[in-house]
Design a protein around this motif. Sequence first.
Motif, PDB file in Angstrom:
ATOM      1  N   ASP A  26      14.934 -39.020 -13.390  1.00 20.08           N
ATOM      2  CA  ASP A  26      15.358 -38.404 -12.135  1.00 20.08           C
ATOM      3  C   ASP A  26      16.569 -37.530 -12.465  1.00 20.08           C
ATOM      4  OD1 ASP A  26      15.692 -37.743  -9.505  1.00 20.08           O
ATOM      5  OD2 ASP A  26      16.732 -39.594  -8.978  1.00 20.08           O
ATOM      6  N   VAL A  27      16.433 -36.218 -12.306  1.00 21.80           N
ATOM      7  CA  VAL A  27      17.477 -35.295 -12.741  1.00 21.80           C
ATOM      8  C   VAL A  27      17.814 -34.319 -11.628  1.00 21.80           C
ATOM      9  CG1 VAL A  27      15.784 -33.726 -13.790  1.00 21.80           C
ATOM     10  CG2 VAL A  27      18.142 -33.661 -14.571  1.00 21.80           C
ATOM     11  N   VAL A  28      19.107 -33.988 -11.530  1.00 25.61           N
ATOM     12  CA  VAL A  28      19.590 -32.975 -10.591  1.00 25.61           C
ATOM     13  C   VAL A  28      20.435 -31.981 -11.375  1.00 25.61           C
ATOM     14  CG1 VAL A  28      21.068 -32.514  -8.595  1.00 25.61           C
ATOM     15  CG2 VAL A  28      19.569 -34.517  -8.597  1.00 25.61           C
ATOM     16  N   VAL A  29      20.202 -30.694 -11.146  1.00 25.99           N
ATOM     17  CA  VAL A  29      20.961 -29.627 -11.815  1.00 25.99           C
ATOM     18  C   VAL A  29      21.882 -28.982 -10.795  1.00 25.99           C
ATOM     19  CG1 VAL A  29      20.843 -27.528 -13.195  1.00 25.99           C
ATOM     20  CG2 VAL A  29      18.999 -29.213 -13.328  1.00 25.99           C
ATOM     21  N   LEU A  30      23.160 -28.867 -11.125  1.00 26.38           N
ATOM     22  CA  LEU A  30      24.158 -28.250 -10.261  1.00 26.38           C
ATOM     23  C   LEU A  30      24.570 -26.912 -10.861  1.00 26.38           C
ATOM     24  CD1 LEU A  30      26.357 -31.435  -9.699  1.00 26.38           C
ATOM     25  CD2 LEU A  30      24.561 -30.547  -8.191  1.00 26.38           C
ATOM     26  N   GLU A  31      24.319 -25.838 -10.150  1.00 22.79           N
ATOM     27  CA  GLU A  31      24.620 -24.492 -10.626  1.00 22.79           C
ATOM     28  C   GLU A  31      25.559 -23.796  -9.650  1.00 22.79           C
ATOM     29  OE1 GLU A  31      25.272 -20.930 -12.013  1.00 22.79           O
ATOM     30  OE2 GLU A  31      24.289 -22.472 -13.240  1.00 22.79           O
ATOM     31  N   ALA A  32      26.666 -23.261 -10.176  1.00 24.46           N
ATOM     32  CA  ALA A  32      27.672 -22.625  -9.324  1.00 24.46           C
ATOM     33  C   ALA A  32      27.176 -21.317  -8.714  1.00 24.46           C
ATOM     34  CB  ALA A  32      28.946 -22.378 -10.130  1.00 24.46           C
ATOM     35  N   ARG A  33      26.402 -20.572  -9.465  1.00 25.68           N
ATOM     36  CA  ARG A  33      25.931 -19.280  -8.967  1.00 25.68           C
ATOM     37  C   ARG A  33      24.810 -19.446  -7.933  1.00 25.68           C
ATOM     38  NH1 ARG A  33      26.535 -17.992 -14.580  1.00 25.68           N
ATOM     39  NH2 ARG A  33      27.867 -16.182 -14.969  1.00 25.68           N
ATOM     40  N   ALA A  34      24.447 -18.315  -7.340  1.00 30.78           N
ATOM     41  CA  ALA A  34      23.326 -18.294  -6.399  1.00 30.78           C
ATOM     42  C   ALA A  34      22.004 -18.046  -7.101  1.00 30.78           C
ATOM     43  CB  ALA A  34      23.554 -17.225  -5.336  1.00 30.78           C
ATOM     44  N   ARG A  35      22.007 -18.061  -8.420  1.00 35.43           N
ATOM     45  CA  ARG A  35      20.785 -17.845  -9.207  1.00 35.43           C
ATOM     46  C   ARG A  35      20.854 -18.706 -10.459  1.00 35.43           C
ATOM     47  NH1 ARG A  35      21.877 -15.502 -13.870  1.00 35.43           N
ATOM     48  NH2 ARG A  35      23.822 -14.342 -14.085  1.00 35.43           N
ATOM     49  N   PRO A  36      19.711 -19.053 -11.044  1.00 30.67           N
ATOM     50  CA  PRO A  36      19.722 -19.720 -12.346  1.00 30.67           C
ATOM     51  C   PRO A  36      19.785 -18.692 -13.469  1.00 30.67           C
ATOM     52  CG  PRO A  36      17.474 -19.557 -11.549  1.00 30.67           C
ATOM     53  CD  PRO A  36      18.360 -18.948 -10.472  1.00 30.67           C
ATOM     54  N   GLY A  37      20.065 -19.163 -14.680  1.00 29.15           N
ATOM     55  CA  GLY A  37      19.968 -18.285 -15.850  1.00 29.15           C
ATOM     56  C   GLY A  37      21.235 -18.116 -16.643  1.00 29.15           C
ATOM     57  N   GLY A  38      22.407 -18.275 -16.018  1.00 31.36           N
ATOM     58  CA  GLY A  38      23.635 -18.076 -16.778  1.00 31.36           C
ATOM     59  C   GLY A  38      23.730 -16.689 -17.346  1.00 31.36           C
ATOM     60  N   ARG A  39      23.841 -16.592 -18.680  1.00 35.02           N
ATOM     61  CA  ARG A  39      24.006 -15.292 -19.331  1.00 35.02           C
ATOM     62  C   ARG A  39      22.691 -14.600 -19.659  1.00 35.02           C
ATOM     63  NH1 ARG A  39      27.697 -17.330 -23.947  1.00 35.02           N
ATOM     64  NH2 ARG A  39      27.066 -19.313 -23.044  1.00 35.02           N
ATOM     65  N   VAL A  40      21.601 -15.047 -19.063  1.00 34.31           N
ATOM     66  CA  VAL A  40      20.373 -14.241 -19.053  1.00 34.31           C
ATOM     67  C   VAL A  40      20.088 -13.884 -17.600  1.00 34.31           C
ATOM     68  CG1 VAL A  40      19.380 -15.108 -21.186  1.00 34.31           C
ATOM     69  CG2 VAL A  40      18.874 -16.297 -19.058  1.00 34.31           C
ATOM     70  N   GLU A  41      19.864 -12.614 -17.364  1.00 36.75           N
ATOM     71  CA  GLU A  41      19.660 -12.117 -16.004  1.00 36.75           C
ATOM     72  C   GLU A  41      18.861 -10.819 -16.095  1.00 36.75           C
ATOM     73  OE1 GLU A  41      22.267 -10.753 -12.069  1.00 36.75           O
ATOM     74  OE2 GLU A  41      23.272 -11.150 -13.976  1.00 36.75           O
ATOM     75  N   GLN A  42      18.050 -10.551 -15.105  1.00 34.82           N
ATOM     76  CA  GLN A  42      17.283  -9.308 -15.119  1.00 34.82           C
ATOM     77  C   GLN A  42      17.121  -8.759 -13.709  1.00 34.82           C
ATOM     78  OE1 GLN A  42      13.820 -10.877 -17.119  1.00 34.82           O
ATOM     79  NE2 GLN A  42      12.666 -11.170 -15.234  1.00 34.82           N
ATOM     80  N   GLU A  43      16.921  -7.440 -13.649  1.00 33.87           N
ATOM     81  CA  GLU A  43      16.645  -6.765 -12.386  1.00 33.87           C
ATOM     82  C   GLU A  43      15.415  -5.888 -12.567  1.00 33.87           C
ATOM     83  OE1 GLU A  43      19.734  -4.696 -10.407  1.00 33.87           O
ATOM     84  OE2 GLU A  43      21.180  -6.351 -10.540  1.00 33.87           O
TER      85      GLU A  43
END
Length: 434
Positions: A26-43
Amino acid sequence: MTDVLVVGAGLAGLAAARDLHRAGADVVVLEARARPGGRVEQETLEDGRVVQLGGELVGEFHTAYLELAAELGLHLRPSYVAEPGAMTTDLVDGVHRGDGLPWMTDAERADAERLAGLAGELARTVDPDDPWSHPDAERLDRLSVNGWLREQGALPAVIRARELAHLGVAAGSAERTSLLSVLRMDAVAGGLGVYDLEAWESMTVAEGSATVAMRMADELGERLRLGAVVRRIEVGARADVTLDSGERVDADAVVCAVPAGPLRDIAIEGLSRARLESLHRLRHARAGKYALAYRSPFWRERGQSGLAESENLFGSTWPQGEGVLSILVPPERLLHHVSASDPVRREELLSALEHIYGPAACDPVAVLRRDWGLDPFTQGYVTQWAPGDVMAVGPLHGTHEPPFYVAGSDHWVAGYMEGAVRTGRAAARAILER
């Protein structure tokens, strides 16, 4: 209450959470941003092109990343190394085209080859998993890369070339980079003696590198909580995490997948003093990235590959896709650049590109920017090891203190996307074994 809390939904946190979830935890991920990915991002542009704003490139020895991409049903394609045309070197005293350091004399190129051979030999004496055991570890760590070159009698042009290469990958000046850290990285690649682009950056994910993170996030579904800023981690028999909202969440274990800079903004209690000191000695190169899209890859008409190294505004450019240039701004230049207004920054950028690629560089259809060094949840781009840092961080680097586990590119040796995936999956294995 849950089995495992994962703090940070970059590649490391997502890889750890995915493996834990698939194993039945049972796992929960807490992310500060409004998107996942950290230093990978695309548009995605209006014309359908997908543009990468963070990490893009991997090599054949980045096996953890390659295995994960295959598991996710993604495909690899050749990177810019397959692009036709010549490399460009943008020096303060002129622009040069051609591979193999064309601005250097035959004697200077021979000296560069000599020193690459010596560096490769030295790298092969370093155990990347235990550089601290090297009999000369302290001296090698105190030496900067350029300091070692001077010790070996390097010609000035060779030192200049090494500085170009270091700033080109936004890792910071070779004057302020530990020789031991570079030897450790090179040892993972086989002791090549130089940062060989074919070895390190030959491939990229055809669907877009950020798709790796997005597919893992989709698998986790509601187990991923966005906009959850962690302010405190308390470690005892269990782990207790406090969010900035005041909410508290506890778990049997916590995976901390937060980059070195933002980690210092989280209060951590219950860890050994040595562990905290080791974690807080890590640092990031505060670099930035641009991605510019053009109607076509106009540089080909000039016989250029789109790959360039520069002594001016940015460190390097390369084509990430059809008509799209990636640009890194190294830490030594980013703060000067961001001190200007946005219109001035754009003017500086296009002027620098025109100097290398001609007037067509001034007519992009899109200019995208990420100042990773200033992002509060990143505070940097790649791990930077100043002279003395490897020994100061010490053998606790990348190890765990249950129920507190670490993951992220900071905690491996070579290749920040590979490091993130490798350490994320390793943290999951360690928890499941325990």
